[in-house]
Scaffold this active site. Sequence first.
Site, short mmCIF file in Angstrom:
data_model
loop_
_atom_site.label_atom_id
_atom_site.label_comp_id
_atom_site.label_asym_id
_atom_site.label_seq_id
_atom_site.Cartn_x
_atom_site.Cartn_y
_atom_site.Cartn_z
N LYS A 194 0.84 -1.21 0.00
CA LYS A 194 0.00 0.00 0.00
C LYS A 194 0.87 1.25 0.00
CE LYS A 194 -1.89 1.72 4.09
NZ LYS A 194 -1.66 3.14 4.21
N ASN A 195 1.84 1.27 0.92
CA ASN A 195 2.60 2.51 1.11
C ASN A 195 3.61 2.78 -0.01
OD1 ASN A 195 1.11 3.05 3.33
ND2 ASN A 195 2.69 2.55 4.83
N ARG A 220 -4.44 10.28 4.55
CA ARG A 220 -3.33 11.20 4.74
C ARG A 220 -2.36 11.17 3.56
NH1 ARG A 220 -0.16 13.91 8.66
NH2 ARG A 220 2.06 13.57 8.34
N CYS A 257 -5.65 7.79 9.45
CA CYS A 257 -5.85 7.04 10.69
C CYS A 257 -5.75 7.96 11.89
CB CYS A 257 -4.78 5.94 10.80
SG CYS A 257 -5.21 4.45 9.93
N ARG A 303 -0.09 14.07 13.85
CA ARG A 303 0.38 13.91 12.47
C ARG A 303 0.35 15.22 11.67
NH1 ARG A 303 -1.71 8.32 10.05
NH2 ARG A 303 0.32 8.31 9.08
N ASP A 318 4.45 19.75 9.39
CA ASP A 318 5.41 20.86 9.51
C ASP A 318 6.75 20.57 8.84
OD1 ASP A 318 5.52 18.94 11.57
OD2 ASP A 318 6.77 20.23 12.81
N ASP A 334 3.63 0.13 12.19
CA ASP A 334 2.45 -0.43 11.52
C ASP A 334 2.24 -1.91 11.82
OD1 ASP A 334 1.84 2.01 10.50
OD2 ASP A 334 2.45 1.58 8.44
N VAL A 346 6.82 6.13 17.60
CA VAL A 346 6.57 6.90 16.37
C VAL A 346 5.30 7.75 16.48
CG1 VAL A 346 6.25 6.76 13.87
CG2 VAL A 346 7.81 5.17 15.01
N ARG A 385 -8.99 -0.49 4.07
CA ARG A 385 -8.12 0.55 3.49
C ARG A 385 -6.77 -0.04 3.08
NH1 ARG A 385 -6.89 5.20 7.33
NH2 ARG A 385 -5.48 5.46 5.60
C1 UD1 Z 1 3.81 6.71 6.94
C2 UD1 Z 1 2.93 5.52 6.63
C3 UD1 Z 1 2.25 5.01 7.87
C4 UD1 Z 1 3.26 4.75 8.98
C5 UD1 Z 1 4.15 5.97 9.19
C6 UD1 Z 1 5.29 5.69 10.16
C7 UD1 Z 1 2.21 5.94 4.38
C8 UD1 Z 1 1.09 6.29 3.47
N1 UD1 Z 1 1.94 5.92 5.67
O1 UD1 Z 1 2.98 7.77 7.37
O2 UD1 Z 1 1.56 3.81 7.54
O3 UD1 Z 1 2.57 4.48 10.18
O4 UD1 Z 1 4.75 6.34 7.94
O5 UD1 Z 1 6.09 4.66 9.71
O6 UD1 Z 1 3.32 5.66 3.95
N2 UD1 Z 1 5.56 14.13 11.80
C9 UD1 Z 1 5.58 15.44 12.19
N3 UD1 Z 1 5.68 16.41 11.23
C10 UD1 Z 1 5.75 16.12 9.91
C11 UD1 Z 1 5.73 14.78 9.51
C12 UD1 Z 1 5.63 13.79 10.49
O7 UD1 Z 1 5.52 15.75 13.38
O8 UD1 Z 1 5.83 17.04 9.08
C13 UD1 Z 1 5.47 13.06 12.82
C14 UD1 Z 1 4.15 12.32 12.74
O9 UD1 Z 1 3.14 12.98 13.49
C15 UD1 Z 1 4.51 10.98 13.32
C16 UD1 Z 1 5.96 10.77 12.83
O10 UD1 Z 1 6.45 12.07 12.53
O11 UD1 Z 1 4.50 11.01 14.72
C17 UD1 Z 1 6.09 9.85 11.64
O12 UD1 Z 1 5.43 10.41 10.55
P1 UD1 Z 1 5.77 10.03 9.03
O13 UD1 Z 1 6.98 9.18 8.95
O14 UD1 Z 1 5.74 11.29 8.26
O15 UD1 Z 1 4.52 9.15 8.67
P2 UD1 Z 1 3.58 9.24 7.41
O16 UD1 Z 1 4.41 9.48 6.18
O17 UD1 Z 1 2.43 10.14 7.69
#
Ligand code: UD1
Length: 423
Positions: A22-23, A92, A116, A121, A124, A304, A326, A396
């Site tokens: 998926k990802n 997202r 989710c 999340r 920034d 995950d 995470v 999903r």
């Molecule tokens: C992706 C995966 C999700 C997985 C997650 C962590 C996809 C579609 N989704 O989500 O399944 O659970 O990685 O492995 O690939 N954060 C911030 N600011 C930002 C970006 C992230 O604070 O700008 C924080 C998030 O709130 C979270 C952590 O960083 O606590 C990890 O986020 P991130 O690695 O960006 O996850 P996603 O890409 O949203």
Amino acid sequence: MNYLSIVGGQRLQGRVQISGAKNSALKLMAASLLGHGETVLTNVPRISDVFTMVEVLQRLGATVAFDGDVLRIDTSGEISTVAPYDLVRRMRASINVLGPLLARSGHARVAMPGGCNIGSRTIDMHEAGLTQLGVKFTFDHGYLEGIAERLLGKRVLLEFPSRGATENLMTAAVLAEGVTVIENAAREPDIIDLASFLNAMGAEVWGAGTSTIEITGVPRMHSTSYRVSADPIEAGTFALAVLTTGGEAELVGAQPETMEIFLEKLELAGAQWAPIEDGIRVSGDHRAHAVDFATLPYPGFPTDLQPQMMGYLITAEGTSIVTENVFENRFAHAQELVRMGADIRTEGHHAVIRGVRRLQGAPVKGSDLRAGAALVVAALAAEGQTEVHDFHHVERGYEDFAGKLRGLGASVELVEETTSLPV
Ligand code: UD1
């Protein structure tokens, strides 16, 4: 609305085909916007998040055809730069169109994402990184708007190896002038898939899979064909589903090199696994031992798989300690597992699981994708019938979950919800 009805106690065995990740698929679909022709993706999972991304791309003006596991995306026409709220709030990963739209059109207006419910999340880091490449952002009425007259390569140091931020930086930098270096980049297998896909489109991306990714901008990119890699999270979920029943199965297509820490933890729990020609074989004929684990960005234990691992360890012998690093809010499944007889205490980002011998089937609610999958894992080992409600969350991310489990001998049935659950 559907729920999954599971009668526990069947020993799972056989072979199960693991679908494309998926990802990976979602990121490649978004990145197809960088080409000006037909992208052909194969091994694409037929899951609702992919259908949502199909709608996002169609709304932006792409022509999309999805036949079996083959997805064709034609981006040769005019592409809009506005990703609306009604689609983005469902998933997202819609935020992944930000980088490609900025690179292709110099403009993007994207609703702030949903997805989710496992933490705040924010985005920034996406914003800060892209700002360094020359994007000017404003925020109004729930929309983030970015304008880039010129994208210029820079060194960007991420505060945390965010997957989404790494991906949006990569997809913006491929068409920027000069060299971009992303430090503290995410290292997940889907980042490698994205880099390989971008390179097949004519980009110059080096170092994906390490913490430093270097991208030399190119003037234009072309569309290409690409096969999506197998889903390590789906493979891990099936491994746990099989092991919790004391079963034995072959996970066809699974790639052990993308699941190393997870497989090590399975060994510590007393399960066996071995690579086979076309995947992984797992087996476990006795009660698991307790194992401690902490989630971390790749190559650490994947967040995950944390809920599903808990679904497995609740019947282990001994006490397991789980640390979620995470997301700040990813133990919603714990209280539902307790309703099935598990003994779990959570405190902040820690959970203590005292293994119990028996679980009892019960009506439970999966509040997010992996929480729902965890309840299914637990239900397979429980006495009697479990109903996993809000099953649309699970749909999903898992293709034909019920059918694949049935293929391994599980007694599961997808039932249409007729009455609402008492709160
Ligand atoms: C992706 C995966 C999700 C997985 C997650 C962590 C996809 C579609 N989704 O989500 O399944 O659970 O990685 O492995 O690939 N954060 C911030 N600011 C930002 C970006 C992230 O604070 O700008 C924080 C998030 O709130 C979270 C952590 O960083 O606590 C990890 O986020 P991130 O690695 O960006 O996850 P996603 O890409 O949203």
